[in-house]
Design a protein around this motif. Sequence first.
Motif, PDB file in Angstrom:
ATOM      1  N   ARG A  40       0.815  -1.216   0.000  1.00 49.35           N
ATOM      2  CA  ARG A  40       0.000   0.000   0.000  1.00 49.35           C
ATOM      3  C   ARG A  40       0.849   1.267   0.000  1.00 49.35           C
ATOM      4  NH1 ARG A  40      -5.148   0.284   1.598  1.00 49.35           N
ATOM      5  NH2 ARG A  40      -4.646   2.113   2.860  1.00 49.35           N
ATOM      6  N   ASP A  44       2.065   1.770  -3.693  1.00 55.96           N
ATOM      7  CA  ASP A  44       0.792   2.460  -3.947  1.00 55.96           C
ATOM      8  C   ASP A  44      -0.280   1.525  -4.505  1.00 55.96           C
ATOM      9  OD1 ASP A  44      -0.771   4.671  -3.636  1.00 55.96           O
ATOM     10  OD2 ASP A  44      -0.261   5.568  -5.569  1.00 55.96           O
ATOM     11  N   THR A  46      -3.144   0.321  -3.380  1.00 58.39           N
ATOM     12  CA  THR A  46      -4.087   0.460  -2.264  1.00 58.39           C
ATOM     13  C   THR A  46      -5.373  -0.337  -2.462  1.00 58.39           C
ATOM     14  OG1 THR A  46      -4.968   2.469  -3.247  1.00 58.39           O
ATOM     15  CG2 THR A  46      -3.238   2.745  -1.599  1.00 58.39           C
ATOM     16  N   GLY A  47      -5.434  -1.097  -3.556  1.00 56.14           N
ATOM     17  CA  GLY A  47      -6.571  -2.011  -3.717  1.00 56.14           C
ATOM     18  C   GLY A  47      -6.565  -3.079  -2.633  1.00 56.14           C
ATOM     19  N   LYS A  49      -6.780  -3.884   0.942  1.00 58.39           N
ATOM     20  CA  LYS A  49      -7.327  -3.070   2.032  1.00 58.39           C
ATOM     21  C   LYS A  49      -6.865  -3.557   3.397  1.00 58.39           C
ATOM     22  CE  LYS A  49      -9.654  -0.643  -0.874  1.00 58.39           C
ATOM     23  NZ  LYS A  49      -8.896   0.507  -1.391  1.00 58.39           N
ATOM     24  N   ILE A  87      -5.201  -7.256  -6.301  1.00 60.72           N
ATOM     25  CA  ILE A  87      -6.405  -7.012  -7.099  1.00 60.72           C
ATOM     26  C   ILE A  87      -6.070  -6.228  -8.375  1.00 60.72           C
ATOM     27  CG2 ILE A  87      -7.069  -4.882  -5.862  1.00 60.72           C
ATOM     28  CD1 ILE A  87      -9.492  -7.601  -7.184  1.00 60.72           C
ATOM     29  N   GLU A  88      -5.038  -5.390  -8.294  1.00 60.71           N
ATOM     30  CA  GLU A  88      -4.666  -4.596  -9.471  1.00 60.71           C
ATOM     31  C   GLU A  88      -4.142  -5.482 -10.596  1.00 60.71           C
ATOM     32  OE1 GLU A  88      -3.808  -3.850  -6.340  1.00 60.71           O
ATOM     33  OE2 GLU A  88      -4.247  -1.733  -5.933  1.00 60.71           O
ATOM     34  N   ALA A  91      -7.408  -7.797 -13.467  1.00 53.72           N
ATOM     35  CA  ALA A  91      -7.939  -7.392 -14.777  1.00 53.72           C
ATOM     36  C   ALA A  91      -6.776  -7.208 -15.749  1.00 53.72           C
ATOM     37  CB  ALA A  91      -8.718  -6.091 -14.641  1.00 53.72           C
ATOM     38  N   GLU A  94      -8.181  -3.121 -19.876  1.00 52.89           N
ATOM     39  CA  GLU A  94      -9.563  -2.734 -19.612  1.00 52.89           C
ATOM     40  C   GLU A  94     -10.496  -3.936 -19.560  1.00 52.89           C
ATOM     41  OE1 GLU A  94     -11.068   0.887 -19.150  1.00 52.89           O
ATOM     42  OE2 GLU A  94      -9.178   0.340 -18.196  1.00 52.89           O
ATOM     43  N   LEU A  96     -12.028  -6.904 -17.665  1.00 51.18           N
ATOM     44  CA  LEU A  96     -12.210  -7.499 -16.350  1.00 51.18           C
ATOM     45  C   LEU A  96     -12.073  -9.004 -16.462  1.00 51.18           C
ATOM     46  CD1 LEU A  96     -15.323  -5.650 -14.861  1.00 51.18           C
ATOM     47  CD2 LEU A  96     -12.913  -5.141 -14.493  1.00 51.18           C
ATOM     48  N   GLN A 100     -14.557 -10.821 -11.833  1.00 53.61           N
ATOM     49  CA  GLN A 100     -14.845  -9.403 -11.559  1.00 53.61           C
ATOM     50  C   GLN A 100     -16.134  -8.989 -12.265  1.00 53.61           C
ATOM     51  OE1 GLN A 100     -10.942  -8.107 -13.016  1.00 53.61           O
ATOM     52  NE2 GLN A 100     -10.572  -7.150 -11.024  1.00 53.61           N
ATOM     53  N   PRO A 116     -11.936  -6.630  -3.084  1.00 50.97           N
ATOM     54  CA  PRO A 116     -10.665  -7.137  -3.610  1.00 50.97           C
ATOM     55  C   PRO A 116     -10.274  -8.478  -2.995  1.00 50.97           C
ATOM     56  CG  PRO A 116     -10.488  -4.781  -3.191  1.00 50.97           C
ATOM     57  CD  PRO A 116     -11.802  -5.228  -2.599  1.00 50.97           C
ATOM     58  N   VAL A 119     -12.588 -11.279  -4.265  1.00 52.36           N
ATOM     59  CA  VAL A 119     -12.289 -11.681  -5.642  1.00 52.36           C
ATOM     60  C   VAL A 119     -11.056 -12.573  -5.664  1.00 52.36           C
ATOM     61  CG1 VAL A 119     -11.501 -10.820  -7.891  1.00 52.36           C
ATOM     62  CG2 VAL A 119     -13.411  -9.690  -6.722  1.00 52.36           C
TER      63      VAL A 119
ATOM     64  N   TRP B  18     -17.106  -0.957 -11.244  1.00 48.69           N
ATOM     65  CA  TRP B  18     -15.827  -1.160 -11.928  1.00 48.69           C
ATOM     66  C   TRP B  18     -14.663  -0.756 -11.027  1.00 48.69           C
ATOM     67  CZ3 TRP B  18     -14.603  -2.857 -16.991  1.00 48.69           C
ATOM     68  CH2 TRP B  18     -13.260  -2.699 -17.344  1.00 48.69           C
ATOM     69  N   VAL B  21     -14.252  -3.213  -8.031  1.00 48.24           N
ATOM     70  CA  VAL B  21     -13.849  -4.597  -8.308  1.00 48.24           C
ATOM     71  C   VAL B  21     -12.422  -4.683  -8.863  1.00 48.24           C
ATOM     72  CG1 VAL B  21     -14.633  -4.971 -10.691  1.00 48.24           C
ATOM     73  CG2 VAL B  21     -14.936  -6.768  -8.993  1.00 48.24           C
ATOM     74  N   THR B  22     -11.884  -3.548  -9.274  1.00 52.89           N
ATOM     75  CA  THR B  22     -10.509  -3.553  -9.782  1.00 52.89           C
ATOM     76  C   THR B  22      -9.506  -3.006  -8.771  1.00 52.89           C
ATOM     77  OG1 THR B  22     -10.874  -1.371 -10.743  1.00 52.89           O
ATOM     78  CG2 THR B  22     -11.184  -3.267 -12.209  1.00 52.89           C
ATOM     79  N   GLY B  23     -10.007  -2.532  -7.637  1.00 49.69           N
ATOM     80  CA  GLY B  23      -9.096  -1.979  -6.629  1.00 49.69           C
ATOM     81  C   GLY B  23      -8.750  -0.518  -6.866  1.00 49.69           C
ATOM     82  N   LYS B  32      -3.280   9.887  -0.562  1.00 54.08           N
ATOM     83  CA  LYS B  32      -1.944  10.392  -0.224  1.00 54.08           C
ATOM     84  C   LYS B  32      -1.856  11.863  -0.557  1.00 54.08           C
ATOM     85  CE  LYS B  32       0.462   6.092  -0.421  1.00 54.08           C
ATOM     86  NZ  LYS B  32       1.102   5.089  -1.256  1.00 54.08           N
TER      87      LYS B  32
END
Lengths: 165, 766
Positions: A40, A44, A46-47, A49, A87-88, A91, A94, A96, A100, A116, A119, B18, B21-23, B32
């Motif tokens: 995080r 970065d 941050t998906g 949690k 989670i990033e 996908a 673009e 999914l 998702q 996240p 999933v 969207w 679900v993708t974070g 930040k």
Amino acid sequence: MARTLTDDQGIKRYLVNLKVNGDTHTVMVKGNALLVNVLREELDLTGTKKGCELGDCGSCTVLLDGKPVNSCLVLAVEAEGSEITTIEGVARNENLDKLQESFVNNAAIQCGYCTPGMVLSAKALLTRNPHPSETEVREAISGNLCRCTGYVNIVKAVLAAAEQE
Amino acid sequence: MSQEYAVIGKSVPRNDGWDKVTGKAKYTGDLKFPNLLVGKILTSPHAHARILSIDTSEAEKLPGVKAVITHEDVPSVKYGISPARWDENIFCIDKVRFVGDKVAAVAAVDEETVYKALKLIKVEYEVLPAVFDPFEAMREDAPLVQEEYPRNINTEIHQNFGDVDKAFAEAYYVRTDRFKGQRTYQSPIEPHSAISHWDRDKLTIYSSTQSPHYFQYYIAREFGLPMGSVRVLKTHIGGGFGGKLEPTGLEFAGAALSKLTGRPVRMFYDRHDMFAHNRGRHAQFMELKTGVDKDGKILAVHANFVMDGGAYTSLGVASAYYAGALLTIPYEFDNYKFDMFRVNTNLPACGAQRGHGHPQPRFAFESHLDNIAQELGIDPVEIRLRNARKSQTTTLNEFKVETCALTEALEKARDLSNWREKKGKLTSGRGIGIGVGSFVSGAGYPIYRTDLPQASAVIKVNEDGSEVTLYSGSVDIGQGSDTVLCQMAAEAMGYLYEKIRIVSADTELAPHDFGAYASRQTLMSGAAVKQAGEEVKAQLLEISAPGMGVTAEELDCREGIIFVKANPEISRTFGEVAREFFVKKGPLVGRGVYHVPKLGGKFKGAAVGTSPAYSFAAQIAEVNIDEETGEVKIEEVWDVHDCGKVINPALLHAQVHGAFYMGMGESVWEQVLFDDKGRIINANLAEYRLPTALDMPRFHSDLVDTIDPNGPWGVKEVGEGATTPVMGCISNAITDAIGVRINSLPLSYEKVWRAIQERKKNKSGE
């Protein structure tokens, strides 16, 4: 073992290579740095949690070599050498992942804070068991707490995604 | 175009799906800012103690620490969400009142330094006697939690309607039962956090808030700022359920720390802090006395309640009133007495949790009514049908109920669940039970006295008409209000849902709205959005009429096409006309505002429980009890709701699922527990025991249709009302299964096991 540096206060820091979502990141961390915080704060991402920092809620779930783990219970230094999926990384551009998409289409998302982790736990399940029973789905996500949905539509979404196999 | 509506009534996917679900979705704690500091609050280890001295000097010397503050560094104005009882300070001045009370705060360069600094603050306390039980707290010799409330009575209510004594004297059967509800906590999965930045004369706070408006109002008041100098906004919120309705120390201390350091400060609660801050459900002690005629028709009710409020008022004045006020809604009766004491104790403050004040009294009443039905030999569904409220009635405490389909809901739930084939016929250990519920669709009055409208909205059409932005002060905390309001805007304008963006929950960018509480937004925010949309549409029809050779009245607009109603072939696109409007007249904007009409009676407390519309629900549950272990398995549940016109069926049913889930947790597992020093012993999600996916039964959510004239398109609420029937429903199912009534929540495995042992003992002794 990771290379170390000791700062002028005598605190040892580790040079760690983390392979996250296919990319390798080199970070300098203290021995007690948690994977969730490095993801995080340093990367970065941050998906992932933070919900409890005790391993109870599953919001920080990531995949370590395909297995779901609570990243609040994993030290960053331990994760070196593993393939980490957050989670990033689910996908593709673009597009999914079908899981998702199924979450979106089955109203399986409310506040989204657990999403996240949900999933990723579900993804790990479908990778090892492409056609799970409803009970198997419930077991697979039982370490991920959701306060909004009663899990009804989450279970439905995972089963619907599995149907598409 | 055969369907009546183009956009509402459809399960469109939520507009934040969207990102979530993708974070990509950012929650407050994910944000930040350059030069960001981290802050944390030091809390009291004692339940009741005088503060003798605070020494912050060691903490201040720690490298990386930028500020350490105590009550001496902040305003001493008392605050609280209930204007009648402002009793909290940013930091305690003379004494602490519960384990977790706020004493000091630190801002530093990182989390680790903050925690180290907190340990270096030296506070000298003189420990005082503490009181943890509301009945003990009411004794003359009990220690006072707050000096201004004699006998620790924070709120006292005595209401009397009709002639209860006469009705009891004339009743065929009068019964008294006593029930106990437990302390529970909302437990949203996202912990509270706030980022405050006091930049010269402007204070900006990103917060995990259910109501930017109330935060703005109280924060501005605390620091003596005009409201316009305080901007409160949120990004995404990870659930609230009532626990994020009032400003916390995170906002107040964060603002003070930011002012002192000139840097943005991120403050956060960890899971334990959340339980200590609390504002969850009150533990209520409920005595109910009811008189009925021989057919089970309710003649009179006396509700005699005590609630443990914890150390501060929070929203507890309203909770106390709600506890009794809403008991009059689902069933029709004419005589009612309600007595309530809300009592302060040295425990965390309680407030509004989903269903505000009502789920436990509902549990008590539904259990009590089943006891009466059993005594009279009447089927539980039947006794409810005989008493169920009808449309266009007024409750004895003067709430006007325009639409009520409780009868239809009861019949449908009975039929869907095969009640008749199951009740009294299930095998040993299995049981079936029913409960009903109802709730306000928004409170008739705001929390503090003001003539501000309940909601307002602005819609701005992009210059080329290709997109539209809806500005609303409403707050999506996960329930999906951003989606539902965009559907409503699209319907009202005759536009496309997919092309509407929303800017919500930002006191600077969006117009006023009181926010997400009391299940108010679909009706109230929705009414303002509908009006704004209709204003946009009227302007478009007006400007396009001459060119189309008709009057504006002869035109309509639907899904982005303006057409002549008598001859839809003659049409123009929304975008084309919107662009023409901009070129000729400037920005195309629609405005909407919603005021609640004056509601309610004149007696003390008459405002609490008023609402433009009320939802109703009937719920049936089937349970299976392991007679050896007391383990409760909830097998299957049927919920039938009367919640007015449905804007998004998928989101609506999802609300029912979640509301049931929370009520189920409170029925069997959830409870905040303390040791004898007032310290929480299970302040984590595992031992507090949030139910998991394995605990959830097969669940059926169904509807009966009503169109309430007081809501836009006929809407009513669903989000909170769906929690109200659950505990009574499960209680009645468990009683059916084991043949014994357990009068206290939660109906834990241990209590069930003990009840079974007791039953066996009594049976063998016969």
